[in-house]
Each structure stands twice: as C-alpha cells, then as structure tokens.
Motif scaffolding. Structure first.
Motif, PDB file in Angstrom:
ATOM      1  N   LEU A   1      -1.565  -0.344  -7.935  1.00  0.00           N
ATOM      2  CA  LEU A   1      -1.820   0.942  -7.289  1.00  0.00           C
ATOM      3  C   LEU A   1      -3.321   1.225  -7.284  1.00  0.00           C
TER       4      LEU A   1
ATOM      5  N   PRO B   1       6.877   4.077  -0.166  1.00  0.00           N
ATOM      6  CA  PRO B   1       6.764   3.316   1.081  1.00  0.00           C
ATOM      7  C   PRO B   1       7.423   4.027   2.263  1.00  0.00           C
TER       8      PRO B   1
ATOM      9  N   ALA C   1       7.028  -1.877   1.324  1.00  0.00           N
ATOM     10  CA  ALA C   1       7.316  -2.407  -0.012  1.00  0.00           C
ATOM     11  C   ALA C   1       8.494  -3.364   0.091  1.00  0.00           C
TER      12      ALA C   1
ATOM     13  N   LYS D   1       0.834  -1.194   0.000  1.00  0.00           N
ATOM     14  CA  LYS D   1       0.000   0.000   0.000  1.00  0.00           C
ATOM     15  C   LYS D   1       0.875   1.254   0.000  1.00  0.00           C
ATOM     16  N   ARG D   2       0.313   2.347  -0.465  1.00  0.00           N
ATOM     17  CA  ARG D   2       1.043   3.610  -0.450  1.00  0.00           C
ATOM     18  C   ARG D   2       1.308   4.032   0.992  1.00  0.00           C
TER      19      ARG D   2
ATOM     20  N   ARG E   1       5.106   3.071  -4.713  1.00  0.00           N
ATOM     21  CA  ARG E   1       4.208   3.033  -3.546  1.00  0.00           C
ATOM     22  C   ARG E   1       4.569   4.079  -2.503  1.00  0.00           C
TER      23      ARG E   1
END
Length: 689
Positions: A329, A375, A306, A301-302, A373
């Motif tokens: 995404l 991260p 990651a 998830k953003r 992402r």
C-alpha cells in the motif's frame, strides 16, 4: 481502449514497485544464505557460485536498481553473520549475476562480457592501487606476506636438484615486479576480474538458459500505465490469447462486459481458459481482439484491480498476518486491519506468523489483502477451493457484500454450483469461446454434507485380526514447542488404518488436518505419541507412505511429465515402458510423457503426481485436498480411479478433504477433527455418528 499487440513489458522508472521490492528481498535472502554457508562451512567456498543464480535472474527480469537493492540487503545480512568475507561473497555474486543477466537481457554475448569485464577490472585495479597508495601500513603488510610466500616457494625449489637457478630467478623477478607494484596490482586486478567474469558467464549462462526455458505463463504482469485508474466498466470483444511457443489459443474468442457493482461468475472445465481470462482481465495483453476500459488497469493500486489467485502461497509476502494485509500500500495509507481480518474469518490473527497458517487461512488472508486496496474490480480465481464449507459461506458473504455496499465489480471463477447461482450473471467457458448468461454450461461441483460413516464395529469385522498398516497412538503435536509462541495443533489422536481401508478425515480449516497428514507420511515427528507403519515409526520409513499435497503444482519439480514420474517413482527417465505403465495406471495417455508440466490442466497435474507416487508401490496413500480446484468431471474421474485402485490393489487410502460429494465408496470410514482432536461426526440428518 486497449488493442491487442504482443509486446514485452516496458521497463519501469522511478521508485521500486512492491513486486520489485518483494523479488529483491527474496533473492537477497537466498544469496546471503548461500554466501554465509560458503564462508562458514569449511571447504565450501565453491558453493558461492550458486549465489550468482538468484542475482542473475533478478538482473535478467528487472532493472539495475532492483539488483543494487538486493545486493545492499543481502550484503548487510551476510556481513552481520559472516563478516567481511560474507559481504564480499554477496558483492561478487551480484557482480557476476548482474553482468550475466543484463547481457542476456540485452541479447549480447561473450564479446560484451569481455569488454565489460575489462572495464570493471580496470576500475577494480585502479581502486586497489589507490587504496594501497593511501594505506601504506596495509601495503607493507601485504608486501611482507607475499614476499614470505615467494621465499617459502623458492626454499622448496632449492631442495629439488636442478631448480636452484629457477628459485633464484623467481626471487629476483618478484623483487623487480614488486618495485613496480602499482602496475603489478593493476594487471592482477584486471586479470582476476576478467577471469572471474568469464568463468561466471560460462557457468551461469547455461543455468539461466535452462531456467528461462521454463515458461512463467501464469505470471501477473503489471502494465506500464501511468494514467488515471479506471478498470470498470470493462468490455471484451472477440478476445483471444495464445501463450508463447504454443500452437493453439488458450482462450477465446470471448466477448463479455463487466459493469460497476456487478457480480459475474465464470465457469468452465479445467483447461477451458478460466485462469487465462483472469490474466487478461488483470492487464495481460491479448493475442487478438480488443479490451475497452475508461482508464488504466491499476493492478494492485487503490481503486484499481485486485486479484486473489487460486494458490494463495504465491501472494503471501509478509511474515506477520497484519503486515501482509498492508504490503504494497502507498505510504501514509490507513487501513483497518482488524476489521478486514474479522470480515474474512481471521479475527485475532494479526500477530500470527503466516508460515503457520493452513491453506484455507492463507486464502482468507489473500482476500483481506485484496480488500485493503478498496478495488473497483476484484477478480477471485477459485478462492474457496481450499476453504471448508463454513469458511466458504463466510467468504462468499464478504465478496457478495462488496457488490452491494460498494461499486466494486466481482469476477468470480468457480466450479461450485451454489457460488455460480449467487452471481448476477454466469459466463461459461467451453475452451473455444464463452457463452454469457449460460446457466446450462459445464457440469458443476455439488456441495454436500459429510456422509454418515460405517460403524467402527463393521470396519473392524472386515479386517478381523489383520494388523494395521498405519497406527496412531496418543499423537499430539505442538508447533514451536518450548517457546513463547508454542501452538498446539493435535491432541491425543488414536486410530488405526488397515490394508485396503479408505478413510476420510475432515474438519474446519486450522483443525490440524494437514499436520496429521504430514505426521502419517513421516515428514513430521509428533511432539508426543507415536505414528507407526507396520509396527515401526513411519518417520524412519519416509517414502513408504506416499502423500499428495494440496497444491499439485508445488509437488511437480521437473520440466516434463516423463522426468517428473521417473523422479517420483525412482526409476530411469529413459525407461519408457515404466513411464507409460505409470500413466496408464492413472488413466492418462502415454503420449503426455513428452509434454511440459506447465501445459497440463489442474486435473492432469494431480494425476501425474499420483502416477509417480503409485509407481513406488507405497504401503499407503495420503491425499490432502485432492479435489480442490477440479471441475466436476475431473473430480469424478479421479475418485473413480482411486476407488478402482483401492479395490484391485488393496491400496490403503486416507483422504483429507472438506469436499464430500462422491467420496462415499472411496472412504466408507470417516474421522472428524475439531480443534486438533477427534470428535463425533455430524450426519446429514443432524444426528451424531
């Protein structure tokens, strides 16, 4: 705070997750391909049973919605290519596979299958009766066709003495049954579905039992956490992890912390638990100990976690480079794909096909997809192992820049000394714990310049007039030759390799090294020129030149070591003497023969591949990036082994690598590839050789 408690990953609800969509796409394509072959190829209908395997695995591992998505996608593809027959084959495979997978997942057995098939058969029978009631012309056509078949059978029976009465009874009984056609077709529907279900259950359950026995121990598991994303700061206290059906911990006890914006290097020998630590940091529940985070892991998830794994082939899903960067995404998310590709050294690659990328280019693409992402925690597991020195420096610059310009924390698992020294802290895993800030941990892999090669005149003097084992004459190769997407990989390659010779071929990622390896092994026929083995085309002698791939795990296809060696070498798996001899040849204990492949370290996997290949007594051995992912001790041991085999057996060795340290004695001769062409070799002194 997360406490350790082994449990099964909860099943998701809501829309499909990226991993579910990817699995559905792959399995749908596989099932559709099988269905098309079964329909198009004459007498191949029995192959359709193979299509139940991917659907069964999908139903066992994922929810029903994933199976339905795969069925629709695969059915549409099969319908467009093979018509209604292909579509119905996919639907049939989805029904059998789905039923078997769901029953297996819920721990039920044959009675459940019988009950479910009776219900499905009743529904199918009612559907057939209803359809034929409405479609009167189709009903008449079916009746006439079946009646003609029965009449034909009765005519044949009348030609056989003493069967005249049986023929008349057959026609009479069939006419009676046809009078009650709704009941007839209903019973036939129930019987056919029940019979197909039981046969599919009997066959597929045995296949799945074997497949489920293969542990997927390194699989990333997305935790079912719906709270706010917050993987950092992270605190591990006495964390241990033990894989199922094993008797020792693969990791721990480990206590460590990761703060926002911190760069932590994790080092350790092969088998010390580095990849297991990656799994725990990315959300896998530990067997013991506690993990504290302010929020959820947010894997993929953003703003979450990651991961870039050691083998990027398992992470690349898009067929186009730009598509892979944004895969998964959320809808509406904007990403500067060109900027990300430029940062990782793939400038201008957006429209390229991912299937044509080299190992190093795939790794850079995986890093770009992770950076998309944004991260808070980036875990990099040996991300530079397949990248040349120039690309390695570029990637490390990108990764280090994350911690300086953003609050991204970087956990970098590495074997290289200079990469570990660039980190803020080092955690050295020893196999029974970890020592934070340990700068005197395991021996690290040293980076080195390519060694100066021996002059060609000296090489030729060694062999005098001996005929070459491998000879390349004007070899060129173009991928997609004759198409608008044609891409030259090699141009006018000329060189010869003699018996007992050791040759190092090196160059930047994408320079054509792996393509050259496949041509020398006979697995690829060059577009122009010839590659000869003992004077004959090597492509006509596949197997005579052994090749070890970049990722050893992808070359190991059997479940146990003994089976793998016997399969590679071509002798019986029951010949324990030959298996033991093969293991001894590569310096492995013969007791490893009974061990599962997934229980081996990276170095042991490479040696098992070598054991099977050498047992075939190949004319030459090609090693594609043999030191990638190995710790210093494993790399040194492998090089010493190959040096000994080259001297004692006069084994012809060709090594393709961007790691040069310690290869001087194994490969006294060096060839340099640049943009698909042989070039002069820069020496450590800065001159040319």
């Amino acid at each position: 705070m997360t406490t350790a408690a082994p449990q099964r990953t909860p099943r998701r609800s809501g829309s499909l997750q990226p991993v579910e969509l990817a699995q559905a796409a792959v399995m749908a394509a596989l099932c559709a391909a099988i269905a098309i072959i079964a329909v198009v190829v004459p007498f191949a209908a029995g192959l359709s049973l193979l299509g139940t395997v991917p659907m069964g695995l999908l139903a066992y591992r994922y929810r029903l919605r994933v199976v339905l998505t795969a069925t629709i996608a695969g059915g549409l593809v099969a319908f467009l290519i093979a018509g209604m027959g292909g579509f119905m084959t996919v639907v049939n495979c989805a029904y059998i596979g789905g039923l078997t997978g769901i029953v297996k997942r819920r721990g039920r057995g044959t009675p459940t299958v019988v009950a479910a098939s009776l219900v499905a058969g009743a529904v199918f029978g009612l559907f057939i009766v209803g359809a034929l009631s409405v479609l009167s012309r189709l009903r008449t056509l079916i009746f006439d066709s079946v009646t003609a078949n029965i009449t034909g059978v009765a005519a044949i029976m009348r030609r056989i003495p003493q069967l005249e009465d049986a023929a008349a009874r057959l026609e009479r009984d069939f006419a009676t049954a046809l009078h009650y056609w709704p009941l007839l077709f209903f019973v036939m529907g129930v019987f056919s579905i029940t019979w197909v279900s039981l046969v599919g259950w009997w066959a597929l359950s045995r296949v799945m039992a074997r497949l489920m026995g293969v542990p997927d121990v390194h699989k990333l598991e997305t935790p079912a956490d719906n709270g706010p994303v917050g993987p950092i700061p992270l605190q591990l206290r006495d964390v241990r992890f033990r894989y199922p059906a094993t008797h020792r911990d693969a990791l721990g006890p480990v206590s460590m912390a990761v703060e926002p914006g911190e760069h932590v290097a994790v080092t350790g020998a092969n088998g010390s638990g580095k990849t297991t630590l990656m799994l725990v940091l990315s959300g896998r529940e530990p067997s013991a100990g506690t993990i504290e985070r302010p929020g959820s892991v947010g894997l993929g998830k953003r703003g979450g976690t990651a991961v870039v794994m050691q083998h990027p082939e398992s992470q690349v899903l898009g067929t186009r480079v730009a598509d892979d960067v944004v895969w998964g995404l959320p809808p509406g998310a904007t990403t500067d794909v060109d900027r990300l590709l430029g940062e990782v050294g793939l400038d201008g690659f957006g429209e390229r096909d991912t299937g044509g990328l080299s190992g190093g280019e795939l790794q850079r693409l995986a890093v770009a997809a992770a950076l998309a992402r944004e991260p808070a925690l980036l875990i990099a597991d040996e991300v530079t192992s397949m990248v040349d020195q120039q690309g390695r420096d570029g990637l490390m610059s990108v990764l280090s820049g994350l911690t300086r310009a953003h609050s991204t924390a970087l956990v970098h698992i590495t074997h290289y000394n200079d990469e570990a020294e660039a980190a803020d802290r080092t955690v050295a895993l020893t196999g029974n714990g970890a020592n934070a800030d340990n700068v005197s941990g395991p021996e690290m892999v040293e980076t080195a310049e390519v060694h100066a090669p021996r002059p060609d005149a000296e090489i030729e003097a060694d062999h005098r007039s001996d005929p070459p084992v491998l000879e390349l004459r004007g070899v060129s190769h173009v991928y997609g030759d004759g198409t608008p997407w044609a891409k030259p990989a090699l141009t006018d390659i000329d060189f010869a390799v003699h018996e007992g010779d050791g040759v190092l071929i090196h160059g930047l990622n994408g320079s054509g090294k792996s393509t050259l390896a496949w041509i020398m092994a006979g697995l690829t026929v060059p577009s122009d020129g010839a590659c000869l083995l003992d004077g004959k085309p090597v492509s006509e002698q596949v197997g005579a030149v052994a090749i070890s791939f970049q990722a050893a795990r992808l070359q190991l296809m059997r479940s146990h070591v003994a089976l793998e060696i016997a399969s590679l070498a071509g002798f019986s798996k029951y010949d324990q003497r030959k298996v033991s001899e093969a293991l001894n040849t590569v310096g492995l204990d013969p007791t490893l023969a009974a061990r599962r492949i997934d229980q081996l370290s990276g170095g042991q996997m490479r040696r098992v591949v070598l054991a099977g290949l050498l047992a075939r007594s190949p004319r030459a051995l090609i090693l594609d990036e043999p030191l990638a992912g190995l710790d210093a001790a494993s790399a040194q041991g492998l090089v010493r082994l190959l040096e000994d085999l080259r001297r004692r057996r006069r084994l012809t060795v060709v090594v393709i690598s961007h790691d040069f340290a310690g290869l001087e004695n194994l490969c006294p001769r060096t060839l340099h590839l640049r943009d698909g062409q042989l070039a002069t070799v820069p020496t450590a002194a800065g001159g040319m050789a």
